[in-house]
Motif scaffolding. Structure first.
Motif, short mmCIF file in Angstrom:
data_model
loop_
_atom_site.label_atom_id
_atom_site.label_comp_id
_atom_site.label_asym_id
_atom_site.label_seq_id
_atom_site.Cartn_x
_atom_site.Cartn_y
_atom_site.Cartn_z
N TYR A 140 0.86 -1.20 0.00
CA TYR A 140 0.00 0.00 0.00
C TYR A 140 0.89 1.24 0.00
CZ TYR A 140 -3.75 3.17 1.43
OH TYR A 140 -4.66 4.18 1.49
N THR A 141 0.61 2.19 -0.86
CA THR A 141 1.39 3.43 -0.91
C THR A 141 0.75 4.47 0.00
OG1 THR A 141 0.11 4.18 -2.81
CG2 THR A 141 2.18 3.00 -3.26
N GLU A 142 1.55 5.42 0.45
CA GLU A 142 1.07 6.42 1.39
C GLU A 142 -0.05 7.26 0.80
OE1 GLU A 142 2.93 9.89 4.30
OE2 GLU A 142 4.22 8.63 3.05
N THR A 143 -1.11 7.46 1.58
CA THR A 143 -2.27 8.22 1.14
C THR A 143 -2.05 9.71 1.41
OG1 THR A 143 -3.69 6.35 1.66
CG2 THR A 143 -4.76 8.48 1.40
N PRO A 144 -2.36 10.59 0.46
CA PRO A 144 -2.05 12.00 0.64
C PRO A 144 -2.97 12.73 1.62
CG PRO A 144 -3.17 11.64 -1.44
CD PRO A 144 -2.87 10.29 -0.88
N THR A 145 -4.15 12.21 1.89
CA THR A 145 -5.09 12.90 2.78
C THR A 145 -5.59 11.97 3.87
OG1 THR A 145 -6.95 12.33 1.34
CG2 THR A 145 -5.86 14.45 0.96
N SER A 146 -6.00 12.57 5.00
CA SER A 146 -6.58 11.79 6.10
C SER A 146 -8.02 11.39 5.75
CB SER A 146 -6.56 12.61 7.39
OG SER A 146 -5.24 12.92 7.76
N GLU A 147 -8.52 10.42 6.50
CA GLU A 147 -9.86 9.90 6.19
C GLU A 147 -10.59 9.59 7.50
OE1 GLU A 147 -11.84 5.88 4.15
OE2 GLU A 147 -9.65 6.22 4.13
N TYR A 148 -11.84 10.08 7.63
CA TYR A 148 -12.67 9.80 8.79
C TYR A 148 -13.50 8.54 8.52
CZ TYR A 148 -16.29 10.24 12.35
OH TYR A 148 -17.15 10.00 13.39
N VAL A 149 -13.55 7.64 9.50
CA VAL A 149 -14.32 6.41 9.34
C VAL A 149 -15.32 6.28 10.50
CG1 VAL A 149 -12.51 5.21 8.08
CG2 VAL A 149 -12.60 5.00 10.55
N SER A 150 -16.46 5.68 10.21
CA SER A 150 -17.47 5.38 11.22
C SER A 150 -18.24 4.15 10.76
CB SER A 150 -18.42 6.57 11.42
OG SER A 150 -19.41 6.27 12.39
N ASP A 151 -17.98 3.02 11.40
CA ASP A 151 -18.58 1.74 11.00
C ASP A 151 -19.46 1.20 12.12
OD1 ASP A 151 -17.18 1.84 8.62
OD2 ASP A 151 -15.50 0.65 9.39
N PHE A 152 -20.62 0.66 11.75
CA PHE A 152 -21.52 0.01 12.72
C PHE A 152 -21.46 -1.50 12.52
CE2 PHE A 152 -23.20 4.27 12.82
CZ PHE A 152 -23.59 4.44 14.15
N HIS A 153 -21.48 -2.23 13.65
CA HIS A 153 -21.42 -3.68 13.62
C HIS A 153 -22.46 -4.27 14.56
CE1 HIS A 153 -17.21 -2.19 12.92
NE2 HIS A 153 -17.36 -2.93 11.84
N PHE A 154 -22.94 -5.45 14.22
CA PHE A 154 -23.83 -6.23 15.06
C PHE A 154 -23.22 -7.61 15.24
CE2 PHE A 154 -26.23 -3.19 12.58
CZ PHE A 154 -27.03 -2.57 13.53
N GLY A 155 -23.22 -8.12 16.46
CA GLY A 155 -22.56 -9.41 16.65
C GLY A 155 -22.76 -9.98 18.03
N GLY A 156 -21.77 -10.76 18.46
CA GLY A 156 -21.87 -11.48 19.71
C GLY A 156 -20.63 -11.35 20.56
N TYR A 157 -20.72 -11.98 21.73
CA TYR A 157 -19.64 -11.93 22.71
C TYR A 157 -19.48 -13.31 23.35
CZ TYR A 157 -17.66 -11.44 27.41
OH TYR A 157 -16.93 -11.63 28.56
N ALA A 158 -18.23 -13.72 23.57
CA ALA A 158 -17.92 -14.93 24.32
C ALA A 158 -16.74 -14.63 25.24
CB ALA A 158 -17.58 -16.09 23.38
N GLY A 159 -16.80 -15.11 26.47
CA GLY A 159 -15.74 -14.80 27.42
C GLY A 159 -15.55 -15.89 28.45
N GLY A 160 -14.46 -15.77 29.17
CA GLY A 160 -14.16 -16.73 30.23
C GLY A 160 -13.14 -16.17 31.20
N GLY A 161 -13.21 -16.66 32.45
CA GLY A 161 -12.25 -16.18 33.45
C GLY A 161 -12.60 -16.71 34.82
N PHE A 162 -12.23 -15.94 35.84
CA PHE A 162 -12.36 -16.36 37.23
C PHE A 162 -13.05 -15.25 38.04
CE2 PHE A 162 -8.49 -18.02 35.34
CZ PHE A 162 -8.71 -19.39 35.44
N ARG A 163 -13.79 -15.67 39.06
CA ARG A 163 -14.52 -14.73 39.90
C ARG A 163 -14.28 -15.06 41.37
NH1 ARG A 163 -19.30 -11.50 40.14
NH2 ARG A 163 -20.74 -12.05 41.83
N ILE A 164 -14.03 -14.03 42.16
CA ILE A 164 -13.88 -14.18 43.61
C ILE A 164 -14.98 -13.36 44.26
CG2 ILE A 164 -12.36 -13.86 45.60
CD1 ILE A 164 -10.00 -13.95 43.61
N ASN A 165 -15.90 -14.05 44.92
CA ASN A 165 -17.09 -13.39 45.45
C ASN A 165 -17.41 -13.92 46.84
OD1 ASN A 165 -19.51 -11.96 45.73
ND2 ASN A 165 -20.69 -13.64 44.81
N SER A 166 -17.03 -13.17 47.85
CA SER A 166 -17.38 -13.54 49.22
C SER A 166 -18.76 -13.00 49.55
CB SER A 166 -16.34 -12.95 50.19
OG SER A 166 -16.70 -13.25 51.52
N PRO A 167 -19.68 -13.85 50.06
CA PRO A 167 -21.06 -13.42 50.29
C PRO A 167 -21.19 -12.23 51.23
CG PRO A 167 -20.87 -15.81 50.43
CD PRO A 167 -19.48 -15.27 50.37
#
Length: 200
Positions: A140-167
């Protein structure tokens, strides 16, 4: 870079001010409700059709226990500040990624106050910012001007980890090294976060 760090610190300050106003971060009284405020901070990377960067992410949301102290519903809002500074083959870019999510967290294995947590959910995302004139993406060659972007997405989430919870403690700690967001137009985000649940 300094400006972005200041923005991040301001975001954290605003989150803690909100918690103080709600009166949920003082005291060690027992008998909490099933409700809590969840806040988090982490490092991440965000990619899409027009964006590619790494940076910091901040989250805040409401959480409600809905089944046997093991299943929790968490609608939340997150914002990430990203840049391509540490990506060698990407065009210069600075952008924010905003997610509105509704997630479920489930304690798959629970031993006293320690839990192994799995999570899933759905999201709406807006990634917006500026592409600069520098950088050295492959083929890709250097672009002479800056460019503003704004994209919308729809999708999902997946996660995992650890929890410490004293009652009998007001605060629960979530260490979430795996958080994957995905959606249309090649949208992908990966975060490693630490989160705090403030019960009230």
């Amino acid at each position: 870079m300094k400006k972005r760090m200041k923005t991040g610190f301001k975001t954290i300050l605003i989150l803690f001010t909100m918690l103080i106003n709600l009166g949920v971060i003082h005291g060690q009284d027992q008998g909490f409700s099933k409700n809590s405020i969840k806040i988090g901070i982490g490092l991440g990377a965000s990619m899409g059709n027009n964006t590619d960067g790494s940076g910091f992410v901040y989250t805040i949301g409401y959480q409600r226990e809905i089944w046997k102290d093991r299943l929790r519903l968490n609608p939340n809002f997150s914002i990430g500040h990203y840049s391509s500074k540490f990506i060698m083959d990407a065009r210069d870019q600075y952008f924010n990624s905003i997610n509105i999510e509704t997630n479920l967290y489930y304690d798959l294995i629970k031993i006293k106050s320690f839990s192994l947590v799995l999570a899933c959910g759905g999201l709406i995302n807006n990634s917006r910012g500026l592409k600069g004139t520098g950088g050295d993406p492959e083929g890709y060659t250097e672009t002479p001007t800056s460019e503003y972007v704004s994209d919308f997405h729809f999708g999902g989430y997946a996660g995992g980890g650890f929890r410490i919870n004293s009652p009998n403690k007001r605060t629960a700690i979530n260490i979430m090294p795996f958080n994957l967001h995905f959606g249309n137009n090649y949208f992908t985000e990966f975060h490693a976060k630490i989160e705090f649940d403030f019960k009230f």
